[in-house]
Design an enzyme around this catalytic site. Structure first.
Site, PDB file in Angstrom:
ATOM      1  N   HIS A   1     -14.355   7.253  -1.707  1.00  0.00           N
ATOM      2  CA  HIS A   1     -14.287   6.442  -2.335  1.00  0.00           C
ATOM      3  C   HIS A   1     -14.960   6.262  -3.369  1.00  0.00           C
ATOM      4  O   HIS A   1     -15.662   5.895  -4.225  1.00  0.00           O
ATOM      5  CB  HIS A   1     -14.724   5.072  -1.925  1.00  0.00           C
ATOM      6  CG  HIS A   1     -13.527   3.595  -0.825  1.00  0.00           C
ATOM      7  ND1 HIS A   1     -14.061   4.690   0.397  1.00  0.00           N
ATOM      8  CD2 HIS A   1     -13.301   3.276  -0.778  1.00  0.00           C
ATOM      9  CE1 HIS A   1     -12.792   3.836   1.175  1.00  0.00           C
ATOM     10  NE2 HIS A   1     -12.552   2.908   0.087  1.00  0.00           N
TER      11      HIS A   1
ATOM     12  N   GLU B   1       1.116   4.511  -2.553  1.00  0.00           N
ATOM     13  CA  GLU B   1       0.709   4.710  -3.953  1.00  0.00           C
ATOM     14  C   GLU B   1       1.734   5.878  -4.701  1.00  0.00           C
ATOM     15  O   GLU B   1       1.904   5.210  -5.930  1.00  0.00           O
ATOM     16  CB  GLU B   1      -0.563   5.235  -4.340  1.00  0.00           C
ATOM     17  CG  GLU B   1      -1.798   5.195  -3.678  1.00  0.00           C
ATOM     18  CD  GLU B   1      -2.324   4.486  -3.112  1.00  0.00           C
ATOM     19  OE1 GLU B   1      -2.923   3.434  -2.408  1.00  0.00           O
ATOM     20  OE2 GLU B   1      -1.178   4.767  -1.044  1.00  0.00           O
TER      21      GLU B   1
ATOM     22  N   LEU C   1       0.741  -1.228   0.201  1.00  0.00           N
ATOM     23  CA  LEU C   1      -0.432   0.124   0.214  1.00  0.00           C
ATOM     24  C   LEU C   1       0.587   0.902   0.122  1.00  0.00           C
ATOM     25  O   LEU C   1       1.476   1.690   0.941  1.00  0.00           O
ATOM     26  CB  LEU C   1      -1.103  -0.123   1.634  1.00  0.00           C
ATOM     27  CG  LEU C   1      -1.925  -0.750   1.196  1.00  0.00           C
ATOM     28  CD1 LEU C   1      -1.953  -2.398   0.960  1.00  0.00           C
ATOM     29  CD2 LEU C   1      -3.702  -0.748   2.179  1.00  0.00           C
TER      30      LEU C   1
ATOM     31  N   GLN D   1      -6.214   1.320  -6.543  1.00  0.00           N
ATOM     32  CA  GLN D   1      -7.848   1.043  -6.240  1.00  0.00           C
ATOM     33  C   GLN D   1      -8.904   1.424  -5.967  1.00  0.00           C
ATOM     34  O   GLN D   1      -9.705   1.177  -6.306  1.00  0.00           O
ATOM     35  CB  GLN D   1      -7.516   0.460  -4.277  1.00  0.00           C
ATOM     36  CG  GLN D   1      -8.179  -0.770  -4.629  1.00  0.00           C
ATOM     37  CD  GLN D   1      -7.870  -1.949  -3.457  1.00  0.00           C
ATOM     38  OE1 GLN D   1      -7.679  -1.770  -1.791  1.00  0.00           O
ATOM     39  NE2 GLN D   1      -7.517  -2.680  -3.339  1.00  0.00           N
ATOM     40  N   PHE D   2      -8.411   3.107  -5.852  1.00  0.00           N
ATOM     41  CA  PHE D   2      -9.746   3.856  -5.766  1.00  0.00           C
ATOM     42  C   PHE D   2      -9.583   5.427  -5.878  1.00  0.00           C
ATOM     43  O   PHE D   2      -7.904   5.500  -5.773  1.00  0.00           O
ATOM     44  CB  PHE D   2     -10.873   3.960  -4.539  1.00  0.00           C
ATOM     45  CG  PHE D   2     -11.875   2.952  -4.411  1.00  0.00           C
ATOM     46  CD1 PHE D   2     -12.615   2.849  -5.244  1.00  0.00           C
ATOM     47  CD2 PHE D   2     -11.162   1.922  -3.374  1.00  0.00           C
ATOM     48  CE1 PHE D   2     -13.613   1.700  -4.551  1.00  0.00           C
ATOM     49  CE2 PHE D   2     -11.612   0.767  -3.542  1.00  0.00           C
ATOM     50  CZ  PHE D   2     -12.515   0.752  -4.089  1.00  0.00           C
ATOM     51  N   ALA D   3      -9.665   6.361  -7.571  1.00  0.00           N
ATOM     52  CA  ALA D   3      -9.393   7.337  -7.591  1.00  0.00           C
ATOM     53  C   ALA D   3      -9.084   8.209  -6.675  1.00  0.00           C
ATOM     54  O   ALA D   3      -7.511   8.638  -6.234  1.00  0.00           O
ATOM     55  CB  ALA D   3     -10.246   8.015  -8.610  1.00  0.00           C
ATOM     56  N   ASP D   4      -9.763   7.966  -5.679  1.00  0.00           N
ATOM     57  CA  ASP D   4      -9.391   8.472  -4.347  1.00  0.00           C
ATOM     58  C   ASP D   4      -8.106   8.740  -3.345  1.00  0.00           C
ATOM     59  O   ASP D   4      -7.680   9.617  -2.907  1.00  0.00           O
ATOM     60  CB  ASP D   4     -10.324   8.525  -2.533  1.00  0.00           C
ATOM     61  CG  ASP D   4     -11.766   8.477  -3.503  1.00  0.00           C
ATOM     62  OD1 ASP D   4     -12.780   8.845  -2.891  1.00  0.00           O
ATOM     63  OD2 ASP D   4     -12.304   7.510  -4.724  1.00  0.00           O
ATOM     64  N   PHE D   5      -7.247   7.199  -3.827  1.00  0.00           N
ATOM     65  CA  PHE D   5      -6.613   7.248  -2.883  1.00  0.00           C
ATOM     66  C   PHE D   5      -4.816   8.078  -4.010  1.00  0.00           C
ATOM     67  O   PHE D   5      -4.022   7.679  -3.239  1.00  0.00           O
ATOM     68  CB  PHE D   5      -6.410   5.551  -2.825  1.00  0.00           C
ATOM     69  CG  PHE D   5      -7.147   5.084  -2.455  1.00  0.00           C
ATOM     70  CD1 PHE D   5      -8.503   5.767  -1.212  1.00  0.00           C
ATOM     71  CD2 PHE D   5      -7.430   3.401  -2.098  1.00  0.00           C
ATOM     72  CE1 PHE D   5      -8.835   4.685  -0.335  1.00  0.00           C
ATOM     73  CE2 PHE D   5      -7.955   2.934  -1.411  1.00  0.00           C
ATOM     74  CZ  PHE D   5      -9.429   3.582  -0.943  1.00  0.00           C
TER      75      PHE D   5
END
Length: 659
Positions: free
Chosen positions: A465, A398, A396, A420-424
């Site tokens: 998310h 990014e 984990l 995994q999600f654009a938020d991340f």
């Protein structure tokens, strides 16, 4: 200081002496030029030269080295032409960045050097990517990257070390421990005593050297490089050293206790090595004079050539053109005419798989994407087809993985990185906006990286998310942004993004993954980047939108009798199709810009402003916008429905039509 010349010939020792003297003499000259106003800034490495010189002479010329701003010896050790080096310092066109960046903020593939950015830590992940590429190519090469004790406080430091450890990457992480991060002493940066203490926690070998002892640094790094070429694993090398001047010259050194400066002055790496060689009878006054004269002539010749060059003549066309690596898209049509009904999620999976088949140097990376197939199962079964080297589960982290993707590209690979999600992506923001987006403009290195971004609300996933964050990157020159609304474009544009050797953000709406399906070609094909499509053709108004907005617009227009609209699906947000928008506005004379992102500062604001500026005389009404509320995305279904623009869209359209 004790030197051990065992294993060195006299010729090798003299070579190392000249190598360490060169950066010292250049620095002394640069300090004079700084006072004369002939260069604008200088970051001195005086007192630390043994680390750079020892390192660059210990690894092979074709092995990548990633220096920082106190590693002048790396550049001189790799025989970078002085004319270009000094032109770089003066902001001249023949420098490595064409006057666009300063000092050591550049790289040169010809010399296997990848320079830093001011944020310090991110380059460590690039070293991971370069080393990973060497492993994939089965090349027994080491990669060496520098960082400092201050930069070790950044998250990028931890991420890069952890990835290298988990993936057994042959990287030598050289930590120059000079006791200060600018003016902040080590005890205010961290609580451990030495950086070698970190090795066991990461599962990494850690070695400490006297960073002012040239032979110790050189011999140690040479041995470590030989070791990790045979048995790829990362290693931490802590070099204890000290800089005798300020962080940069304007800072001074008043914050350093005098007794500390005095004690380190006695350990000067150049003076001590020179005295040792004289004592050993290897160096004489005549030889010293001869070497110094040669270096001085090289410096003066390089400076004369750099001075003779004028400052760059600004060209807007050149500046804009150099944002991207030259690439002219050629549309690939499917070989066969066969079509198959595919969901949005399947189309993305198909495109990714066919691109992996097309490009054997393509690597995809992300959390849980290997055996698990990703949280949306897009890469399910990929490890059976392509193996775990090319379908790579990541920790984990990014930032490190985006940086690793760039490092792969520097060393000859293509990379697709899944958020995994654009938020991340917030955790990797720096790598995208300061490395991927700027690297070609700065020194001509392309960034062949696609970042996949599962995005959007409507699925009850809450504030972390569900965000639509494309506008964060829309403002960043040097990126390309794609946001398809249907399965056919999802596959074609993904293939196109992977084909293009420039950095892309590829947005995929999660609510479309399994709710939308369409007959699409089964073969490999690409769609045109930068070209909008018409989701509907009409005469009464224009709706400019993308992603889920296309579907909302189509449904809303079904509710309005006797009115037809051009519904423009932008598909590509950077660059966006101004010609298509202008042509439609000139025809319908009324326009609404719709997107799922929040209203203030959204992409719609720029499009509306552009229409008002360039199509004003064709407008019969103000340019309207509709978007989500200017709040975070709520979790509960009624709240989320109220947040999204879908329920407000019909009234806004009716108001525009009746204006």
């Amino acid at each position: 200081m004790r030197f051990n010349k065992s294993g060195y010939s006299n010729q090798e020792l003299l070579h190392l002496y000249e190598q360490i003297l060169r950066p010292r003499m250049i620095e002394e000259k640069m300090l004079i030029l700084l006072r004369q106003g002939k260069i604008s800034k200088w970051f001195s490495g005086i007192g630390q030269e043994a680390v750079s010189v020892g390192a660059v002479n210990a690894i092979a010329q074709d092995e990548f080295i990633l220096p920082m701003h106190r590693n002048l010896g790396v550049f001189t050790g790799r025989n970078v032409p002085y004319q270009r080096l000094f032109a770089q310092f003066q902001g001249k066109m023949s420098g490595f960045t064409k006057g666009r960046d300063r000092s050591f903020h550049f790289g040169t593939r010809a010399h296997h050097i990848v320079g830093m950015i001011s944020h310090l830590g991110p380059q460590m992940a690039l070293a991971d990517g370069i080393a990973f590429a060497n492993k994939l190519k089965a090349e027994n090469k080491a990669t060496l990257v520098f960082t400092g004790d201050g930069a070790s406080s950044e998250g990028d430091f931890h991420e890069a070390l952890n990835v290298a450890a988990v993936w057994d990457l042959p990287v030598i992480f050289v930590i120059e421990n000079n006791g200060y991060g600018l003016s902040t002493p080590s005890e205010e940066q961290f609580r451990f005593k030495h950086f070698i203490d970190k090795g066991p926690a990461y599962g990494i070998k850690a070695v400490q050297v006297d960073g002012n002892n040239l032979l110790q640094v050189h011999k140690t790094i040479k041995s470590l490089a030989e070791e990790i070429r045979k048995d790829p694993k990362p290693v931490i090398l802590e070099a204890l050293t000290f800089r005798m001047r300020g962080h940069e010259e304007a800072s001074g050194t008043k914050y350093v206790p005098k007794e500390l400066m005095d004690s380190w002055a006695k350990k000067d790496p150049v003076e001590n090595f020179e005295k040792y060689l004289i004592k050993q009878g290897i160096l004489t006054d005549d030889v010293i004079s001869s070497i110094r004269l040669k270096i001085k002539e090289d410096i003066e010749t390089g400076l004369d050539l750099a001075y003779a060059e004028d400052l760059p003549e600004a060209s807007t066309e050149t500046e804009v053109t150099d944002l991207f690596y030259p690439f002219e898209q050629k549309i690939h049509l499917p070989i066969e005419s066969k079509k198959t009904e595919r969901r949005f999620v399947d189309a993305i999976s198909d495109g990714l798989r066919q691109s992996m088949e097309k490009y054997d140097n393509l690597v995809i990376m992300g959390q849980d994407i290997a055996d698990y197939g990703g949280v949306f199962k897009i890469t399910e079964g990929f490890t059976d087809l392509f193996g775990k080297d090319r379908v790579r589960n990541t920790p984990l982290c990014e930032s490190a993985i985006i940086g690793t993707g760039l490092g792969l590209c520097i060393n000859g690979y293509k990379a697709v990185v899944e958020m995994q999600f654009a938020d991340f992506v917030t955790c990797g923001f720096n790598q995208i906006v300061n490395n991927l987006a700027k690297i070609h403009y700065r020194w001509g290195q392309n960034a062949d990286v696609v970042v996949r971004m599962p995005t959007g609300a409507g699925v009850g996933a809450g504030p972390f998310h569900s965000q639509s964050n494309e506008a964060w990157f829309f403002h960043t020159p040097g990126l390309k942004i794609v946001y398809p609304s249907n399965a056919e474009d999802a596959k074609g544009l993904l293939n196109a993004a992977i084909e293009d050797p420039n950095p892309y953000l590829f947005f995929e709406h999660k609510a479309l993954y399994r709710s939308h399906s369409q007959e699409i070609p089964t073969d490999y094909y690409t769609s045109e980047v930068g070209k909008a499509s018409m989701a509907s053709v009409g005469n009464d108004l224009t709706i400019v939108t993308y992603g889920m907005g296309v579907h909302w617009a189509i449904e809303a227009m079904k509710e309005i009798e006797g009115v037809s609209a051009d519904i423009i699906d932008l598909r590509t947000l950077l660059p966006w199709d101004k010609e298509a928008v202008a042509a439609s506005v000139k025809k319908t004379n009324k326009v609404l810009v719709l997107h799922e992102d929040t209203l203030i500062g959204g992409i719609g604001a720029e499009i509306a402003a552009w229409i008002s500026e360039h199509c004003f005389e064709y407008l019969d009404a103000p340019v309207k916008r509709e978007a989500s509320l200017d709040t975070p995305v709520p979790f509960s279904q009624p709240l989320e429905a109220n947040f999204l623009p879908q329920k407000r869209l019909l009234d806004k359209l009716k108001h525009l039509i009746s204006y």
